[in-house]
Design a protein around this motif. Structure first.
Motif, mmCIF file in Angstrom:
data_model
loop_
_atom_site.group_PDB
_atom_site.id
_atom_site.type_symbol
_atom_site.label_atom_id
_atom_site.label_comp_id
_atom_site.label_asym_id
_atom_site.label_seq_id
_atom_site.Cartn_x
_atom_site.Cartn_y
_atom_site.Cartn_z
ATOM 1 N N ALA A 96 1.013 -1.117 0.088
ATOM 2 C CA ALA A 96 -0.122 0.067 -0.124
ATOM 3 C C ALA A 96 0.762 1.283 0.079
ATOM 4 C CB ALA A 96 -0.885 0.181 1.112
ATOM 5 N N VAL A 97 0.440 2.374 -0.726
ATOM 6 C CA VAL A 97 0.812 3.613 -0.770
ATOM 7 C C VAL A 97 0.019 4.433 -0.145
ATOM 8 C CG1 VAL A 97 1.568 5.223 -2.391
ATOM 9 C CG2 VAL A 97 2.245 3.036 -2.903
ATOM 10 N N ALA A 98 -1.586 4.385 -0.266
ATOM 11 C CA ALA A 98 -2.259 5.129 0.362
ATOM 12 C C ALA A 98 -3.389 4.133 0.880
ATOM 13 C CB ALA A 98 -2.673 6.386 -0.416
ATOM 14 N N ILE A 99 -4.020 4.631 1.735
ATOM 15 C CA ILE A 99 -5.254 4.058 2.460
ATOM 16 C C ILE A 99 -6.327 5.015 2.892
ATOM 17 C CG2 ILE A 99 -6.043 1.815 4.164
ATOM 18 C CD1 ILE A 99 -3.632 0.768 3.877
ATOM 19 N N GLY A 100 -7.456 4.747 2.741
ATOM 20 C CA GLY A 100 -8.336 5.488 3.340
ATOM 21 C C GLY A 100 -9.879 5.117 3.510
ATOM 22 N N HIS A 101 -10.806 5.562 4.464
ATOM 23 C CA HIS A 101 -12.036 5.122 4.402
ATOM 24 C C HIS A 101 -12.971 5.521 3.163
ATOM 25 C CE1 HIS A 101 -11.153 4.716 8.898
ATOM 26 N NE2 HIS A 101 -12.134 3.721 8.633
ATOM 27 N N ASP A 102 -13.860 4.590 2.688
ATOM 28 C CA ASP A 102 -14.720 4.616 1.697
ATOM 29 C C ASP A 102 -15.719 5.897 2.042
ATOM 30 O OD1 ASP A 102 -16.541 4.828 -0.607
ATOM 31 O OD2 ASP A 102 -16.413 2.405 -0.574
ATOM 32 N N MET A 103 -15.602 6.915 1.895
ATOM 33 C CA MET A 103 -16.575 7.968 2.222
ATOM 34 C C MET A 103 -17.925 7.939 1.417
ATOM 35 S SD MET A 103 -14.673 9.770 4.350
ATOM 36 C CE MET A 103 -15.559 11.318 4.444
ATOM 37 N N SER A 104 -18.243 7.210 0.483
ATOM 38 C CA SER A 104 -19.623 6.955 -0.097
ATOM 39 C C SER A 104 -20.385 6.016 0.761
ATOM 40 C CB SER A 104 -19.245 6.108 -1.473
ATOM 41 O OG SER A 104 -18.966 5.120 -1.519
ATOM 42 N N ARG A 105 -19.729 5.439 1.544
ATOM 43 C CA ARG A 105 -20.533 4.471 2.583
ATOM 44 C C ARG A 105 -20.489 4.844 4.016
ATOM 45 N NH1 ARG A 105 -18.890 -1.360 0.625
ATOM 46 N NH2 ARG A 105 -16.917 -0.877 1.603
ATOM 47 N N GLY A 106 -20.093 6.119 4.189
ATOM 48 C CA GLY A 106 -20.051 6.577 5.518
ATOM 49 C C GLY A 106 -19.166 7.788 5.966
ATOM 50 N N THR A 107 -18.945 8.183 7.119
ATOM 51 C CA THR A 107 -18.197 9.265 7.541
ATOM 52 C C THR A 107 -17.085 8.854 8.322
ATOM 53 O OG1 THR A 107 -19.354 9.907 9.450
ATOM 54 C CG2 THR A 107 -20.269 10.912 7.347
ATOM 55 N N THR A 108 -15.973 9.686 8.502
ATOM 56 C CA THR A 108 -14.743 9.501 9.287
ATOM 57 C C THR A 108 -14.274 10.892 9.710
ATOM 58 O OG1 THR A 108 -12.920 8.231 9.176
ATOM 59 C CG2 THR A 108 -13.140 9.633 7.236
ATOM 60 N N ALA A 109 -13.469 10.652 10.464
ATOM 61 C CA ALA A 109 -12.784 11.791 11.462
ATOM 62 C C ALA A 109 -11.205 11.703 11.229
ATOM 63 C CB ALA A 109 -13.127 12.159 12.611
ATOM 64 N N PHE A 110 -10.433 12.742 10.629
ATOM 65 C CA PHE A 110 -9.241 12.710 10.312
ATOM 66 C C PHE A 110 -8.522 13.357 11.558
ATOM 67 C CE2 PHE A 110 -5.249 12.204 8.068
ATOM 68 C CZ PHE A 110 -4.781 13.369 8.259
ATOM 69 N N ARG A 111 -7.532 12.603 12.117
ATOM 70 C CA ARG A 111 -6.710 13.423 13.131
ATOM 71 C C ARG A 111 -5.242 13.218 12.411
ATOM 72 N NH1 ARG A 111 -10.005 9.647 15.525
ATOM 73 N NH2 ARG A 111 -8.226 7.963 15.475
ATOM 74 N N ARG A 112 -4.403 14.444 12.322
ATOM 75 C CA ARG A 112 -3.357 14.488 11.882
ATOM 76 C C ARG A 112 -2.068 14.060 13.029
ATOM 77 N NH1 ARG A 112 -1.287 17.185 7.799
ATOM 78 N NH2 ARG A 112 -3.197 18.279 7.381
ATOM 79 N N VAL A 113 -1.266 13.261 12.443
ATOM 80 C CA VAL A 113 -0.139 12.903 13.591
ATOM 81 C C VAL A 113 0.990 13.750 13.198
ATOM 82 C CG1 VAL A 113 1.269 11.061 14.395
ATOM 83 C CG2 VAL A 113 -0.949 10.512 13.789
ATOM 84 N N PHE A 114 1.478 14.657 14.223
ATOM 85 C CA PHE A 114 2.344 15.621 13.920
ATOM 86 C C PHE A 114 3.677 14.880 14.169
ATOM 87 C CE2 PHE A 114 -1.166 18.160 14.861
ATOM 88 C CZ PHE A 114 -1.242 19.079 13.676
ATOM 89 N N LYS A 115 4.756 15.328 13.472
ATOM 90 C CA LYS A 115 5.985 15.041 13.630
ATOM 91 C C LYS A 115 6.561 14.630 15.249
ATOM 92 C CE LYS A 115 10.394 15.060 11.379
ATOM 93 N NZ LYS A 115 11.234 15.738 10.336
#
Length: 173
Positions: A96-115
């Motif tokens: 995998a290079v990128a993975i994300g939730h399928d927003m067409s089937r629900g909502t999600t909340a993004f939390r940035r992880v800082f360095k």
């Protein structure tokens, strides 16, 4: 390649000399429109082993649970093994290079992880250790208008129009 499917197994994290990796199985079911039945029908389900290295893998372990819909983008690797007297064995892996939730089937909340911050490595699933909702897993309706402060505590960042507007004065005598 890009795959759209559901998480089929728990995400496993393993430390390594190169920084660690996570892996899980993704179930991908093809759908097609059946003209005779005039409806969508499920086809065969394919299973892929998804590998996510370093930060992507670490963030994945704290963000994904079994059954959740995902989009996975990465490089396909097909392994072929001859296991002696039995049939040949094939396996499809995705680096995998990128993975994300399928927003067409629900909502999600993004939390940035800082360095310098540690991403969560284990997830309690749909419930936290005390039996309540796991952090970040509250319904979207209660997350609306909230941001996560540096301490991980939700804070309101805007007011709704109904709570911010003063009550209208009655008109007329």
């Amino acid at each position: 390649m890009t795959l759209v499917g559901n998480v089929a197994t728990q995400v496993e994290w393993r430390e390594s000399a190169t920084g660690g990796a996570a892996r899980f199985r993704l179930a991908v079911t093809a759908r097609r429109f059946d003209r005779e039945k005039q409806s969508w029908v499920d086809g065969a389900t394919s299973f892929y082993t998804v590998w996510a290295a370093r930060a992507l893998g670490m963030n994945l372990t704290g963000s994904v649970a079994i059954g959740e819909p995902l989009l996975v983008h990465g490089r396909l690797k097909v392994r072929d093994e001859d296991r002696g007297d039995g049939p040949r064995w094939f396996s499809a892996d995705v680096d995998a290079v990128a993975i994300g939730h399928d927003m067409s089937r629900g909502t999600t909340a993004f939390r940035r992880v800082f360095k310098g911050e540690a991403a969560p490595v284990e997830r309690a699933g749909a419930q936290g250790a005390e039996g309540g909702p796991a952090p970040g897993r509250e319904p979207a309706s209660s997350r609306a208008g909230r941001a996560i402060s540096a301490g991980g505590v939700p804070e309101v960042v805007w007011e709704s129009a109904t709570s911010a507007a003063p009550a209208a004065a009655p008109t007329g005598a």
